[in-house]
Write an enzyme that holds these catalytic residues in place. Structure first.
Site, PDB file in Angstrom:
ATOM      1  N   LYS A   1       0.806  -1.220   0.000  1.00 21.26           N
ATOM      2  CA  LYS A   1       0.000   0.000   0.000  1.00 21.26           C
ATOM      3  C   LYS A   1       0.837   1.267   0.000  1.00 21.26           C
ATOM      4  CE  LYS A   1      -4.419  -1.787   1.242  1.00 21.26           C
ATOM      5  NZ  LYS A   1      -5.539  -1.857   2.177  1.00 21.26           N
TER       6      LYS A   1
ATOM      7  N   ARG B   1      -3.883  -9.948   4.848  1.00 19.66           N
ATOM      8  CA  ARG B   1      -4.137  -9.994   3.398  1.00 19.66           C
ATOM      9  C   ARG B   1      -2.884  -9.498   2.670  1.00 19.66           C
ATOM     10  NH1 ARG B   1      -5.961  -6.566  -0.616  1.00 19.66           N
ATOM     11  NH2 ARG B   1      -7.476  -7.428  -2.071  1.00 19.66           N
TER      12      ARG B   1
HETATM   13  C1  8Y4 Z   1      -4.291   2.212  -1.165  1.00 22.33           C
HETATM   14  C2  8Y4 Z   1      -3.503   1.266  -1.780  1.00 22.33           C
HETATM   15  C3  8Y4 Z   1      -5.611   1.909  -0.926  1.00 22.33           C
HETATM   16  C4  8Y4 Z   1      -4.024   0.064  -2.134  1.00 22.33           C
HETATM   17  C5  8Y4 Z   1      -6.128   0.709  -1.288  1.00 22.33           C
HETATM   18  C6  8Y4 Z   1      -5.337  -0.226  -1.890  1.00 22.33           C
HETATM   19  C7  8Y4 Z   1      -8.100  -4.295   1.476  1.00 22.33           C
HETATM   20  C8  8Y4 Z   1      -9.120  -5.107   0.974  1.00 22.33           C
HETATM   21  C9  8Y4 Z   1      -8.161  -4.054  -0.643  1.00 22.33           C
HETATM   22  C10 8Y4 Z   1      -7.889  -4.273   2.894  1.00 22.33           C
HETATM   23  C11 8Y4 Z   1      -9.701  -5.842   3.058  1.00 22.33           C
HETATM   24  C12 8Y4 Z   1      -5.361  -2.653  -2.171  1.00 22.33           C
HETATM   25  C13 8Y4 Z   1     -10.053  -5.584  -1.266  1.00 22.33           C
HETATM   26  C14 8Y4 Z   1      -6.205  -3.709  -2.650  1.00 22.33           C
HETATM   27  N1  8Y4 Z   1      -7.489  -3.651   0.442  1.00 22.33           N
HETATM   28  N2  8Y4 Z   1      -9.915  -5.869   1.741  1.00 22.33           N
HETATM   29  N3  8Y4 Z   1      -9.134  -4.940  -0.352  1.00 22.33           N
HETATM   30  N4  8Y4 Z   1      -8.715  -5.079   3.628  1.00 22.33           N
HETATM   31  N5  8Y4 Z   1     -10.477  -6.587   3.867  1.00 22.33           N
HETATM   32  N6  8Y4 Z   1      -5.905  -1.415  -2.224  1.00 22.33           N
HETATM   33  O1  8Y4 Z   1      -7.045  -3.565   3.446  1.00 22.33           O
HETATM   34  O2  8Y4 Z   1      -4.280  -2.983  -1.784  1.00 22.33           O
HETATM   35  S1  8Y4 Z   1      -7.901  -3.494  -2.271  1.00 22.33           S
END
Ligand code: 8Y4
Length: 286
Positions: free
Chosen positions: A227, A261
């Protein structure tokens, strides 16, 4: 920090015992997916990638057909089902571990459960119209995540009083709503939602304060892998955030997170073994 007695999630007949931090491996099936190029459209390719993660120690596989990265546009339910339906069918029949479906849409929840999914992972915490009832009817565990705002605009100007207390209050309220809709506590998992409507400071305030969420008395899931809170801190692109992500996952597990995750299973499995050993050193005597 000590953990309470191990919860067990019944993921549609497959038991996920949370006696130690378990690994949720991320499989991306979106064309614009955030860090692995979305090259898992084909069910066979998805199965190969999922099998590799299971071989590396993943305890559950998470798949989603809607990009939730900051600024992302919404995807209609039919498109989401087109993306994940065929992959889900194959994964659920071929894998020994449960498959979690990352969706906020009631139609997708219902279809996913029918295809054999083991968990619903909803970044919108069942706030979409019809999602509470659809999720309740599946009988599956549900992860309710905190997000301030909506993906398209959530990073514009997130504001909190005390981010830990505000997120805690939101999750406590959603747990109550879920229970009243017929989703028993034994089916519920919470997630503070790193990166979802939070500044860099908010994200690290949350990371340092995760122990507080044990007060909710349901298992906690965290997603920190790759992230931007890692990338911004270190000025690294998504493919160079592994060590930071592993450190963050370790801090989360030490504060009680039961599900992590991640995109990078091997590193996280090793880190979780260190956490488990530090928590219960006598167990090493065998
Ligand atoms: C910034 C960078 C913001 C990357 C979002 C992202 C989570 C999740 C995702 C999480 C749960 C991602 C589907 C992938 N993040 N589900 N999903 N918890 N439960 N996004 O933190 O890395 S999206």
């Amino acid at each position: 920090m000590a953990l309470a007695d191990a919860p067990v999630l019944d993921c549609g007949g497959r038991q996920l015992t949370l006696d130690r931090p378990r690994i949720m491996g991320v499989l991306n099936v979106t064309p614009d997916s955030f860090s692995d190029g979305g090259d898992f459209f084909s069910p066979q390719a998805a199965l190969e990638q999922a099998r590799r993660m299971v071989g590396q120690g993943a305890d559950i596989i998470d798949i989603g057909g809607e990009s939730t990265r900051p600024g992302a546009e919404a995807v209609p339910a039919a498109e989401e089902l087109r993306r994940i339906g065929p992959v889900l069918e194959v994964l659920c029949s071929e894998l020994d571990v449960p498959v979690s479906v990352d969706t906020s849409k009631p139609e997708v929840m219902t279809a996913a459960a029918k295809a054999g999914a083991g968990m619903i992972n909803d970044v919108f915490a069942l706030r979409a119209e019809g999602a509470l009832d659809a999720a309740a009817a599946t009988g599956l565990p549900v992860c309710v995540m905190h997000m301030q705002g909506v993906p398209r605009t959530m990073q514009r100007n997130p504001v909190y009083g005390d981010v830990v207390e505000d997120v805690y209050g939101f999750l406590a309220e959603r747990l109550g709503v879920c229970e009243r809709a017929g989703i028993g506590r034994e089916r519920l998992v919470v997630d503070p939602g790193f990166g979802f409507g939070k500044t860099l400071v908010h994200n690290y305030q949350l990371l340092g304060g995760l122990q507080r969420f044990q007060g909710l008395e349901v298992p906690m899931l965290v997603g920190l892998s790759r992230k931007s809170m890692l990338g911004t801190l270190l000025d690294r692109p998504a493919d160079q955030r592994l060590h930071a992500g592993t450190a963050a996952a370790t801090l989360a597990a030490w504060q009680g997170a039961r599900l992590i995750r991640v995109h990078d299973v091997v590193a996280t499995v090793d880190a979780m073994a260190v956490v488990a050993a530090a928590r219960d050193p006598e167990a090493l005597l065998g």
